[in-house]
Design a protein around this motif. Structure first.
Motif, PDB file in Angstrom:
ATOM      1  N   ASP A 132     -12.115  14.804   2.716  1.00  0.00           N
ATOM      2  CA  ASP A 132     -10.739  15.001   3.197  1.00  0.00           C
ATOM      3  C   ASP A 132     -10.411  14.044   4.321  1.00  0.00           C
ATOM      4  O   ASP A 132      -9.294  13.494   4.387  1.00  0.00           O
ATOM      5  N   ASP A 133     -11.379  13.802   5.227  1.00  0.00           N
ATOM      6  CA  ASP A 133     -11.159  12.866   6.328  1.00  0.00           C
ATOM      7  C   ASP A 133     -10.955  11.452   5.803  1.00  0.00           C
ATOM      8  O   ASP A 133     -10.076  10.701   6.283  1.00  0.00           O
ATOM      9  N   VAL A 134     -11.763  11.080   4.812  1.00  0.00           N
ATOM     10  CA  VAL A 134     -11.665   9.731   4.243  1.00  0.00           C
ATOM     11  C   VAL A 134     -10.308   9.531   3.571  1.00  0.00           C
ATOM     12  O   VAL A 134      -9.639   8.504   3.759  1.00  0.00           O
ATOM     13  N   LEU A 135      -9.875  10.509   2.790  1.00  0.00           N
ATOM     14  CA  LEU A 135      -8.595  10.383   2.082  1.00  0.00           C
ATOM     15  C   LEU A 135      -7.433  10.324   3.061  1.00  0.00           C
ATOM     16  O   LEU A 135      -6.462   9.585   2.854  1.00  0.00           O
ATOM     17  N   ARG A 136      -7.524  11.100   4.122  1.00  0.00           N
ATOM     18  CA  ARG A 136      -6.459  11.089   5.133  1.00  0.00           C
ATOM     19  C   ARG A 136      -6.352   9.704   5.779  1.00  0.00           C
ATOM     20  O   ARG A 136      -5.249   9.169   5.966  1.00  0.00           O
ATOM     21  N   ALA A 137      -7.499   9.119   6.102  1.00  0.00           N
ATOM     22  CA  ALA A 137      -7.504   7.793   6.716  1.00  0.00           C
ATOM     23  C   ALA A 137      -6.998   6.731   5.748  1.00  0.00           C
ATOM     24  O   ALA A 137      -6.234   5.824   6.124  1.00  0.00           O
ATOM     25  N   GLU A 138      -7.418   6.847   4.491  1.00  0.00           N
ATOM     26  CA  GLU A 138      -6.971   5.880   3.472  1.00  0.00           C
ATOM     27  C   GLU A 138      -5.460   5.968   3.263  1.00  0.00           C
ATOM     28  O   GLU A 138      -4.771   4.963   3.101  1.00  0.00           O
ATOM     29  N   LYS A 139      -4.941   7.177   3.273  1.00  0.00           N
ATOM     30  CA  LYS A 139      -3.502   7.375   3.069  1.00  0.00           C
ATOM     31  C   LYS A 139      -2.691   6.736   4.185  1.00  0.00           C
ATOM     32  O   LYS A 139      -1.614   6.162   3.955  1.00  0.00           O
ATOM     33  N   GLN A 140      -3.206   6.828   5.395  1.00  0.00           N
ATOM     34  CA  GLN A 140      -2.502   6.257   6.539  1.00  0.00           C
ATOM     35  C   GLN A 140      -2.543   4.737   6.547  1.00  0.00           C
ATOM     36  O   GLN A 140      -1.631   4.085   7.053  1.00  0.00           O
ATOM     37  N   SER A 141      -3.592   4.170   5.947  1.00  0.00           N
ATOM     38  CA  SER A 141      -3.770   2.710   6.013  1.00  0.00           C
ATOM     39  C   SER A 141      -3.215   1.982   4.788  1.00  0.00           C
ATOM     40  O   SER A 141      -3.090   0.768   4.813  1.00  0.00           O
ATOM     41  N   GLN A 142      -2.907   2.729   3.734  1.00  0.00           N
ATOM     42  CA  GLN A 142      -2.429   2.089   2.513  1.00  0.00           C
ATOM     43  C   GLN A 142      -0.940   2.343   2.291  1.00  0.00           C
ATOM     44  O   GLN A 142      -0.462   3.466   2.455  1.00  0.00           O
ATOM     45  N   ARG A 143      -0.246   1.320   1.907  1.00  0.00           N
ATOM     46  CA  ARG A 143       1.186   1.464   1.634  1.00  0.00           C
ATOM     47  C   ARG A 143       1.407   2.251   0.349  1.00  0.00           C
ATOM     48  O   ARG A 143       2.291   3.106   0.278  1.00  0.00           O
ATOM     49  N   GLU A 144       0.632   1.961  -0.678  1.00  0.00           N
ATOM     50  CA  GLU A 144       0.728   2.687  -1.947  1.00  0.00           C
ATOM     51  C   GLU A 144      -0.601   3.413  -2.183  1.00  0.00           C
ATOM     52  O   GLU A 144      -1.544   2.837  -2.708  1.00  0.00           O
ATOM     53  N   PHE A 145      -0.612   4.669  -1.803  1.00  0.00           N
ATOM     54  CA  PHE A 145      -1.853   5.452  -1.865  1.00  0.00           C
ATOM     55  C   PHE A 145      -1.889   6.289  -3.133  1.00  0.00           C
ATOM     56  O   PHE A 145      -0.920   6.990  -3.460  1.00  0.00           O
ATOM     57  N   ASN A 146      -2.986   6.220  -3.843  1.00  0.00           N
ATOM     58  CA  ASN A 146      -3.211   7.052  -5.027  1.00  0.00           C
ATOM     59  C   ASN A 146      -4.536   7.790  -4.839  1.00  0.00           C
ATOM     60  O   ASN A 146      -5.596   7.166  -4.835  1.00  0.00           O
ATOM     61  N   GLU A 147      -4.462   9.117  -4.687  1.00  0.00           N
ATOM     62  CA  GLU A 147      -5.669   9.889  -4.364  1.00  0.00           C
ATOM     63  C   GLU A 147      -6.720   9.805  -5.463  1.00  0.00           C
ATOM     64  O   GLU A 147      -7.905   9.622  -5.189  1.00  0.00           O
ATOM     65  N   THR A 148      -6.296   9.925  -6.710  1.00  0.00           N
ATOM     66  CA  THR A 148      -7.254   9.903  -7.823  1.00  0.00           C
ATOM     67  C   THR A 148      -7.997   8.580  -7.877  1.00  0.00           C
ATOM     68  O   THR A 148      -9.232   8.538  -8.005  1.00  0.00           O
ATOM     69  N   GLU A 149      -7.252   7.488  -7.757  1.00  0.00           N
ATOM     70  CA  GLU A 149      -7.886   6.164  -7.800  1.00  0.00           C
ATOM     71  C   GLU A 149      -8.805   5.955  -6.604  1.00  0.00           C
ATOM     72  O   GLU A 149      -9.887   5.357  -6.731  1.00  0.00           O
ATOM     73  N   THR A 150      -8.401   6.454  -5.450  1.00  0.00           N
ATOM     74  CA  THR A 150      -9.220   6.306  -4.248  1.00  0.00           C
ATOM     75  C   THR A 150     -10.528   7.063  -4.407  1.00  0.00           C
ATOM     76  O   THR A 150     -11.609   6.552  -4.070  1.00  0.00           O
ATOM     77  N   LYS A 151     -10.465   8.278  -4.932  1.00  0.00           N
ATOM     78  CA  LYS A 151     -11.693   9.052  -5.125  1.00  0.00           C
ATOM     79  C   LYS A 151     -12.603   8.401  -6.165  1.00  0.00           C
ATOM     80  O   LYS A 151     -13.830   8.385  -5.997  1.00  0.00           O
ATOM     81  N   GLU A 152     -12.020   7.867  -7.216  1.00  0.00           N
ATOM     82  CA  GLU A 152     -12.823   7.177  -8.225  1.00  0.00           C
ATOM     83  C   GLU A 152     -13.525   5.965  -7.621  1.00  0.00           C
ATOM     84  O   GLU A 152     -14.701   5.703  -7.923  1.00  0.00           O
ATOM     85  N   ARG A 153     -12.826   5.258  -6.754  1.00  0.00           N
ATOM     86  CA  ARG A 153     -13.423   4.077  -6.118  1.00  0.00           C
ATOM     87  C   ARG A 153     -14.579   4.487  -5.197  1.00  0.00           C
ATOM     88  O   ARG A 153     -15.632   3.854  -5.193  1.00  0.00           O
ATOM     89  N   ILE A 154     -14.384   5.551  -4.435  1.00  0.00           N
ATOM     90  CA  ILE A 154     -15.434   6.023  -3.525  1.00  0.00           C
ATOM     91  C   ILE A 154     -16.646   6.489  -4.328  1.00  0.00           C
ATOM     92  O   ILE A 154     -17.797   6.158  -4.005  1.00  0.00           O
ATOM     93  N   ARG A 155     -16.391   7.247  -5.385  1.00  0.00           N
ATOM     94  CA  ARG A 155     -17.494   7.754  -6.214  1.00  0.00           C
ATOM     95  C   ARG A 155     -18.258   6.603  -6.870  1.00  0.00           C
ATOM     96  O   ARG A 155     -19.489   6.566  -6.856  1.00  0.00           O
ATOM     97  N   ASP A 156     -17.508   5.654  -7.448  1.00  0.00           N
ATOM     98  CA  ASP A 156     -18.145   4.507  -8.100  1.00  0.00           C
ATOM     99  C   ASP A 156     -18.952   3.690  -7.098  1.00  0.00           C
ATOM    100  O   ASP A 156     -20.033   3.182  -7.419  1.00  0.00           O
TER     101      ASP A 156
END
Length: 402
Positions: free
Chosen positions: A164-188
């Motif tokens: 949750d902390d990682v997604l919150r930080a990513e959302k704040q730093s990205q102009r176009e944030f996609n949670e599903t894609e972000t989680k897939e990238r972290i998992r991969d």
């Protein structure tokens, strides 16, 4: 009353159930009843030891607490902090299922617990599986530990915590944030890093200890349940927090599978020609089993209070959706029979059982059949009501609607 027909009509490869069938086939009902009681008790007493490990500050203690339905800082909670708070393997029994223990293990790679001696020092033999937790990329010590566990023929799973902390930080730093894609990238990224260090087909789950119903916690529990030995699957299932409708449905199905055995114990009591004995035994059985249902579905007061705090939904609002008279209260004989009175067919069967017992020749078999049917129907009736309430509470906690 043919108990053999009841038990044998349901296929089951469990050794205990096969022993019950054999006793019935050999016309030994006393042994069958003893085996039924042993089977039910064994399910409650089967030990499950879960090792939670990783480097210091990775969120191990928070995971231990939330899995057990306990808030950080509560009595009996594992201490949390940004520095290593665990100096020895520390057991934390589940508050409702003391046969399930989560072990908060010291961080890997400390001076006292070097990676190459870690498993021996923590006593790896007693653990059913290991959960290796990291709040960043998995490090060298995590990989060393995984290799050691693999050599010992034990199961292990990687949990990427604080997602949750990682997604919150990513959302704040990205102009176009996609949670599903972000989680897939972290998992991969985690999987690739582990594969590069020699771990074949690593299983990685993204988890937030503050948002169990989101991300991969449900997938983690499904994987654990699937890969455990059969006799330990329900042990894990009942101890799981109710973070999905699927888990609630699985619990209901598991409870339902045991009803015929409980009803068989009721039928055995009906074979004794003592007035009122069968009713007393039925009440005691029902009280014990209904308590198990209420706790398993999280419909007891402590579980509801914790749910209210964790979700921010008012306790009174959660209580408001509950309709069963056997949820959130002390289960007593009086309340059990009040439920009986609302079920006309069961009340009539119970009265017929008392009268049938004293009919010459056919009375005892008839009373046993009536007792089995009464208990079987009542438990299914109560289970349906409590499972429905558990689903309503779950939806209310998430502020969802039908």
């Amino acid at each position: 009353m043919q108990l053999s027909r009841i038990i044998m009509d349901t296929p089951h490869d469990c050794e205990s159930v096969e022993e019950i069938k054999e006793a019935l086939q050999n016309n030994n009902p006393a042994l069958a009843i003893a085996k039924i009681q042993e089977y039910l008790d064994r399910q409650k007493n089967t030990a499950l030891n879960i090792a939670i490990t990783g480097e210091s500050g990775s969120g191990k203690s928070a995971f231990v607490n939330v899995f057990r339905g306990i808030k950080n800082g509560d009595a009996g909670a594992a201490p949390t902090g940004c520095v290593e708070t665990t100096s020895e393997p520390t057991p934390y029994p589940h508050p409702n299922y003391p046969n399930v223990t989560l072990w908060d293990l010291p961080g890997v790679g400390t001076t006292k617990f070097p990676a190459d001696q870690y498993l021996k020092l923590v006593g790896f033999e007693k653990f059913d599986f290991f959960i290796i937790i990291s709040d960043t990329r998995f490090r060298e010590n995590d990989v060393k530990l995984a290799r050691e566990i693999q050599e010992m023929k034990k199961k292990f799973y990687f949990v990427r915590s604080k997602i949750d902390d990682v997604l919150r930080a990513e959302k704040q730093s990205q102009r176009e944030f996609n949670e599903t894609e972000t989680k897939e990238r972290i998992r991969d990224n985690c999987i690739q890093g582990l594969q590069e260090q020699g771990i074949q087909s690593p299983q990685v789950f993204l988890v937030s200890s503050f948002e169990l119903h989101l991300h991969d916690f449900s997938l983690l529990t499904e994987t654990l349940e699937r890969e455990l030995p059969e006799h330990k699957r329900n042990v894990l299932l009942f101890a799981m927090p109710n973070i999905s409708q699927e888990i609630i449905n699985k619990k209901k199905k598991a409870f339902q599978a045991n009803i015929k055995y409980v009803a068989s114990l009721s039928a055995a009591a009906a074979a004794v020609p003592v007035p009122g004995l069968s009713i007393a035994v039925d009440a005691a059985l029902l009280i014990r089993v209904v308590k198990e249902y209420a706790v398993g579905f999280g419909l007891d007061i402590p579980s509801l209070e914790n749910l209210a705090i964790n979700t921010g939904v008012l306790f009174t609002d959660l209580m408001a959706v509950i309709t069963s008279p056997l949820a959130t209260i002390e289960i007593t004989v009086e309340r059990i029979f009040k439920v009986f009175s609302h079920c006309a067919s069961s009340a009539a069967l119970m009265a017929a059982e008392e009268g049938a017992r004293f009919i010459p020749l056919i009375g005892i078999p008839a009373a046993m059949g009536l007792s089995f049917t009464t208990t079987y129907r009542m438990l299914n009736f109560i289970l349906d009501k409590l499972a429905d309430d558990a689903q309503k509470v779950f939806k209310k906690a998430l502020n969802t609607t039908e």
